[in-house]
Scaffold this motif. Structure first.
Motif, PDB file in Angstrom:
ATOM      1  N   MET A  38       0.829  -1.198   0.000  1.00  0.00           N
ATOM      2  CA  MET A  38       0.000   0.000   0.000  1.00  0.00           C
ATOM      3  C   MET A  38       0.870   1.256   0.000  1.00  0.00           C
ATOM      4  SD  MET A  38      -3.095  -0.957  -0.218  1.00  0.00           S
ATOM      5  CE  MET A  38      -4.078   0.438   0.259  1.00  0.00           C
ATOM      6  N   ASN A  39       2.008   1.225   0.706  1.00  0.00           N
ATOM      7  CA  ASN A  39       2.904   2.382   0.724  1.00  0.00           C
ATOM      8  C   ASN A  39       3.585   2.579  -0.620  1.00  0.00           C
ATOM      9  OD1 ASN A  39       2.313   2.988   3.369  1.00  0.00           O
ATOM     10  ND2 ASN A  39       3.996   1.756   4.191  1.00  0.00           N
ATOM     11  N   ASN A  40       3.801   1.503  -1.360  1.00  0.00           N
ATOM     12  CA  ASN A  40       4.474   1.595  -2.658  1.00  0.00           C
ATOM     13  C   ASN A  40       3.521   1.943  -3.797  1.00  0.00           C
ATOM     14  OD1 ASN A  40       6.946   0.992  -1.555  1.00  0.00           O
ATOM     15  ND2 ASN A  40       6.772  -1.195  -1.935  1.00  0.00           N
ATOM     16  N   ARG A  41       2.251   2.142  -3.509  1.00  0.00           N
ATOM     17  CA  ARG A  41       1.277   2.432  -4.555  1.00  0.00           C
ATOM     18  C   ARG A  41       1.240   3.900  -4.940  1.00  0.00           C
ATOM     19  NH1 ARG A  41      -4.152  -0.942  -4.169  1.00  0.00           N
ATOM     20  NH2 ARG A  41      -4.395   0.221  -6.079  1.00  0.00           N
ATOM     21  N   SER A  42       1.999   4.727  -4.264  1.00  0.00           N
ATOM     22  CA  SER A  42       1.978   6.150  -4.599  1.00  0.00           C
ATOM     23  C   SER A  42       2.691   6.369  -5.932  1.00  0.00           C
ATOM     24  CB  SER A  42       2.660   6.959  -3.505  1.00  0.00           C
ATOM     25  OG  SER A  42       4.006   6.550  -3.387  1.00  0.00           O
ATOM     26  N   VAL A  43       2.158   7.323  -6.706  1.00  0.00           N
ATOM     27  CA  VAL A  43       2.694   7.610  -8.028  1.00  0.00           C
ATOM     28  C   VAL A  43       2.989   9.104  -8.103  1.00  0.00           C
ATOM     29  CG1 VAL A  43       2.196   7.570 -10.499  1.00  0.00           C
ATOM     30  CG2 VAL A  43       1.338   5.757  -9.033  1.00  0.00           C
ATOM     31  N   ILE A  44       4.129   9.435  -8.647  1.00  0.00           N
ATOM     32  CA  ILE A  44       4.500  10.837  -8.824  1.00  0.00           C
ATOM     33  C   ILE A  44       3.884  11.307 -10.143  1.00  0.00           C
ATOM     34  CG2 ILE A  44       6.404  12.437  -9.158  1.00  0.00           C
ATOM     35  CD1 ILE A  44       8.113  10.503  -7.490  1.00  0.00           C
ATOM     36  N   VAL A  45       3.129  12.402 -10.098  1.00  0.00           N
ATOM     37  CA  VAL A  45       2.454  12.917 -11.286  1.00  0.00           C
ATOM     38  C   VAL A  45       3.048  14.266 -11.638  1.00  0.00           C
ATOM     39  CG1 VAL A  45       0.240  13.636 -12.240  1.00  0.00           C
ATOM     40  CG2 VAL A  45       0.341  11.715 -10.661  1.00  0.00           C
ATOM     41  N   ASN A  46       3.474  14.395 -12.873  1.00  0.00           N
ATOM     42  CA  ASN A  46       3.953  15.683 -13.370  1.00  0.00           C
ATOM     43  C   ASN A  46       2.794  16.358 -14.075  1.00  0.00           C
ATOM     44  OD1 ASN A  46       6.543  15.171 -12.454  1.00  0.00           O
ATOM     45  ND2 ASN A  46       7.092  14.104 -14.346  1.00  0.00           N
ATOM     46  N   ALA A  47       2.412  17.540 -13.662  1.00  0.00           N
ATOM     47  CA  ALA A  47       1.268  18.242 -14.226  1.00  0.00           C
ATOM     48  C   ALA A  47       1.722  19.217 -15.298  1.00  0.00           C
ATOM     49  CB  ALA A  47       0.520  18.983 -13.127  1.00  0.00           C
ATOM     50  N   THR A  48       0.862  19.411 -16.272  1.00  0.00           N
ATOM     51  CA  THR A  48       1.128  20.369 -17.344  1.00  0.00           C
ATOM     52  C   THR A  48      -0.204  20.918 -17.835  1.00  0.00           C
ATOM     53  OG1 THR A  48       2.223  20.687 -19.469  1.00  0.00           O
ATOM     54  CG2 THR A  48       1.105  18.582 -19.118  1.00  0.00           C
ATOM     55  N   THR A  49      -0.151  21.940 -18.652  1.00  0.00           N
ATOM     56  CA  THR A  49      -1.384  22.517 -19.168  1.00  0.00           C
ATOM     57  C   THR A  49      -1.961  21.632 -20.266  1.00  0.00           C
ATOM     58  OG1 THR A  49      -0.151  23.824 -20.762  1.00  0.00           O
ATOM     59  CG2 THR A  49      -0.661  24.862 -18.660  1.00  0.00           C
ATOM     60  N   VAL A  50      -3.263  21.695 -20.410  1.00  0.00           N
ATOM     61  CA  VAL A  50      -3.956  20.884 -21.401  1.00  0.00           C
ATOM     62  C   VAL A  50      -3.924  21.601 -22.736  1.00  0.00           C
ATOM     63  CG1 VAL A  50      -6.177  19.879 -22.017  1.00  0.00           C
ATOM     64  CG2 VAL A  50      -5.457  19.926 -19.636  1.00  0.00           C
ATOM     65  N   LYS A  51      -3.626  20.841 -23.801  1.00  0.00           N
ATOM     66  CA  LYS A  51      -3.607  21.418 -25.137  1.00  0.00           C
ATOM     67  C   LYS A  51      -4.614  20.657 -25.998  1.00  0.00           C
ATOM     68  CE  LYS A  51       1.264  22.574 -24.856  1.00  0.00           C
ATOM     69  NZ  LYS A  51       2.596  22.349 -25.402  1.00  0.00           N
ATOM     70  N   ILE A  52      -5.229  21.372 -26.917  1.00  0.00           N
ATOM     71  CA  ILE A  52      -6.160  20.742 -27.846  1.00  0.00           C
ATOM     72  C   ILE A  52      -5.406  20.436 -29.126  1.00  0.00           C
ATOM     73  CG2 ILE A  52      -8.253  21.060 -29.192  1.00  0.00           C
ATOM     74  CD1 ILE A  52      -9.244  22.921 -26.986  1.00  0.00           C
ATOM     75  N   ARG A  53      -5.444  19.178 -29.544  1.00  0.00           N
ATOM     76  CA  ARG A  53      -4.747  18.752 -30.753  1.00  0.00           C
ATOM     77  C   ARG A  53      -5.702  17.964 -31.626  1.00  0.00           C
ATOM     78  NH1 ARG A  53       0.919  16.608 -28.192  1.00  0.00           N
ATOM     79  NH2 ARG A  53       1.593  18.605 -27.397  1.00  0.00           N
ATOM     80  N   GLN A  54      -5.457  17.997 -32.908  1.00  0.00           N
ATOM     81  CA  GLN A  54      -6.250  17.213 -33.849  1.00  0.00           C
ATOM     82  C   GLN A  54      -5.734  15.777 -33.849  1.00  0.00           C
ATOM     83  OE1 GLN A  54      -8.877  18.211 -35.578  1.00  0.00           O
ATOM     84  NE2 GLN A  54      -8.751  20.255 -34.676  1.00  0.00           N
ATOM     85  N   ILE A  55      -6.668  14.845 -33.908  1.00  0.00           N
ATOM     86  CA  ILE A  55      -6.306  13.434 -33.955  1.00  0.00           C
ATOM     87  C   ILE A  55      -6.552  12.934 -35.370  1.00  0.00           C
ATOM     88  CG2 ILE A  55      -6.863  11.136 -33.099  1.00  0.00           C
ATOM     89  CD1 ILE A  55      -7.719  12.438 -30.488  1.00  0.00           C
ATOM     90  N   HIS A  56      -5.539  12.332 -35.951  1.00  0.00           N
ATOM     91  CA  HIS A  56      -5.651  11.774 -37.301  1.00  0.00           C
ATOM     92  C   HIS A  56      -5.519  10.259 -37.208  1.00  0.00           C
ATOM     93  CE1 HIS A  56      -5.404  15.752 -39.054  1.00  0.00           C
ATOM     94  NE2 HIS A  56      -4.362  15.991 -38.273  1.00  0.00           N
ATOM     95  N   ALA A  57      -6.427   9.574 -37.856  1.00  0.00           N
ATOM     96  CA  ALA A  57      -6.385   8.109 -37.847  1.00  0.00           C
ATOM     97  C   ALA A  57      -5.263   7.636 -38.760  1.00  0.00           C
ATOM     98  CB  ALA A  57      -7.715   7.542 -38.315  1.00  0.00           C
ATOM     99  N   GLN A  58      -4.584   6.611 -38.335  1.00  0.00           N
ATOM    100  CA  GLN A  58      -3.511   6.043 -39.131  1.00  0.00           C
ATOM    101  C   GLN A  58      -3.702   4.537 -39.151  1.00  0.00           C
ATOM    102  OE1 GLN A  58       0.367   6.900 -37.634  1.00  0.00           O
ATOM    103  NE2 GLN A  58       1.408   5.788 -39.243  1.00  0.00           N
ATOM    104  N   TYR A  59      -3.756   3.972 -40.327  1.00  0.00           N
ATOM    105  CA  TYR A  59      -3.945   2.535 -40.486  1.00  0.00           C
ATOM    106  C   TYR A  59      -2.651   1.911 -40.952  1.00  0.00           C
ATOM    107  CZ  TYR A  59      -8.839   3.871 -40.388  1.00  0.00           C
ATOM    108  OH  TYR A  59     -10.039   4.394 -40.031  1.00  0.00           O
ATOM    109  N   GLU A  60      -2.279   0.845 -40.296  1.00  0.00           N
ATOM    110  CA  GLU A  60      -1.082   0.113 -40.696  1.00  0.00           C
ATOM    111  C   GLU A  60      -1.470  -1.325 -40.964  1.00  0.00           C
ATOM    112  OE1 GLU A  60       2.046   0.454 -37.891  1.00  0.00           O
ATOM    113  OE2 GLU A  60       2.003   2.628 -37.882  1.00  0.00           O
ATOM    114  N   PHE A  61      -1.139  -1.800 -42.146  1.00  0.00           N
ATOM    115  CA  PHE A  61      -1.402  -3.192 -42.509  1.00  0.00           C
ATOM    116  C   PHE A  61      -0.074  -3.936 -42.520  1.00  0.00           C
ATOM    117  CE2 PHE A  61      -4.823  -0.829 -44.654  1.00  0.00           C
ATOM    118  CZ  PHE A  61      -5.901  -1.426 -44.026  1.00  0.00           C
TER     119      PHE A  61
END
Length: 121
Positions: A38-61
């Motif tokens: 339970m003591n080892n379950r802590s996680v260090i989180v680095n915070a940053t500002t949220v950015k809006i980005r376009q998501i493009h689908a990519q298909y790989e065969f």
């Protein structure tokens, strides 16, 4: 007779105390392991500002199969193991060309059986 009875009773009590002690040890050890996890379950989180980005689908065969109108599947009329091939990949073949050589291990046996059946007849 009473001596053996008391010895047996003492052995039973010692066994009971040993089992109880072992149970306490296992319980303590299990709790300490759970607390450590339970003591080892802590996680260090680095915070940053949220950015809006376009998501493009990519298909790989990983592989693609393409078929030609001029290609034909080869089907053997007898069973066997391919022992020799006379063509290469992407080579043109024409009707009547020998493509592979098959070896059937059952065919000589069937011929012998047919010959013996003819002799008996």
């Amino acid at each position: 007779m009473k001596k053996y009875f008391y010895i047996a009773m003492i052995m039973v009590i010692i066994m009971a105390l040993t089992i109880i002690g072992y149970g306490i040890f296992v319980n303590y050890k299990g709790e300490s392991v759970i607390l450590e996890r339970m003591n080892n379950r802590s996680v260090i989180v680095n915070a940053t500002t949220v950015k809006i980005r376009q998501i493009h689908a990519q298909y790989e065969f990983p592989e693609a199969s393409m078929y030609s109108r001029q290609s034909v599947d080869v089907i053997a009329k007898v069973d066997g193991v391919i022992t020799k091939k006379y063509t290469h990949k992407n080579k043109y073949v024409h009707a009547g060309d020998v493509v592979v050589e098959l070896t059937n291990e059952d065919l000589p046996l069937k011929i012998k059986q047919a010959e013996s059946a003819l002799r008996r007849a």
